[in-house]
Design an enzyme around this catalytic site. Structure first.
Site, PDB file in Angstrom:
ATOM      1  CG  ASP A 119       8.290  -2.170  -0.317  1.00  0.00           C
ATOM      2  OD1 ASP A 119       8.580  -2.957   0.589  1.00  0.00           O
ATOM      3  OD2 ASP A 119       9.026  -1.962  -1.305  1.00  0.00           O
ATOM      4  CG  ASP A 173       3.938  -1.959  -5.028  1.00  0.00           C
ATOM      5  OD1 ASP A 173       5.111  -1.689  -5.360  1.00  0.00           O
ATOM      6  OD2 ASP A 173       3.399  -1.540  -3.992  1.00  0.00           O
TER       7      ASP A 173
END
Length: 229
Positions: free
Chosen positions: A16, A14
């Protein structure tokens, strides 16, 4: 008898809150966007409800909650533009995450980014942090039918890498991402971003958990865990 050496799994990140400290920029972009439409009370606490959720899904909910007449596509374009202004000047990679990416890259481990952000935002963030030198393959939730907590973005990343989903390990900071990883049939390393997102039930199911988030996370611990299969 020696235990046979297991090949390193493919690793999906992932973006952010996991690879980079970008949530403050996303909050500020959202706050500025909503202010354009008369919303003056969008707080950080309100923002944390949507950590780990795709930008389009987030704006769809906020549009309804605040009674904004503008179409979602207009809101999405506006938020992406605001975020890109911020991302180019103030986004930093978490040091231990950078160390992990560099080590995995050096070892030839297949890697990709799978994010709820737009492709433009992912590309800008990877470029400004220098992570684009190691992570050339990325998938945005705007390219698949459903964002997290559905597994689509992780499954698409595995498909593009040419690997089986069950050979992948996901690194995530938010509960929707952990759910998405497991729905894809992948193992998950969870690094909770904030107390607001630290859903004990969901994070407790992660195969490797750093309860203290980035303050506790180390590249060495992940590498040791991966080495044991």
């Amino acid at each position: 008898m020696k235990t046979p050496h297991l090949p390193a799994p493919s690793v999906l990140f992932d973006l952010d809150g996991t690879l980079v400290d970008s949530e403050p920029n996303y909050y500020e972009a959202g706050r500025r966007l909503l202010a354009r439409y008369g919303v003056r009370d969008f707080s950080w606490e309100n923002h944390t409800r949507f950590i780990g959720i795709g930008t389009r899904e987030t704006l769809t909910v906020l549009r309804e909650e605040y009674g904004i007449a503008a179409p979602v596509d207009e809101l999405l374009a506006g938020k992406n533009a605001l975020y890109l202004e911020l991302a180019g000047t103030s986004t930093a990679a978490f040091p231990e995450m950078r160390a992990l990416v560099e080590r995995l890259h050096g070892d030839g481990v297949p890697m990709a980014v799978a994010s709820g952000s737009s492709r433009a935002a992912i590309a800008a963030t990877l470029e400004v942090t220098g992570l684009d030198a190691y992570l050339s393959l990325f998938v945005s939730a705007e390219e698949v039918a459903h964002g997290k907590p559905e597994p689509d973005v992780f499954l698409e990343a595995a498909r593009r890498l040419g690997v089986a989903p069950d050979s992948c390990v996901v690194l995530e900071d938010a509960a929707p991402g952990v759910r998405a990883a497991h729905a894809a049939g992948m193992r998950c390393v969870a690094v909770p971003d904030t107390e607001a997102t630290a859903d004990g039930t969901v994070f407790g199911r992660a195969e490797l958990l750093f309860p203290g988030g980035q303050a506790e996370f180390t590249a060495a611990a992940v590498l040791d865990w991966l080495a044991t299969g």
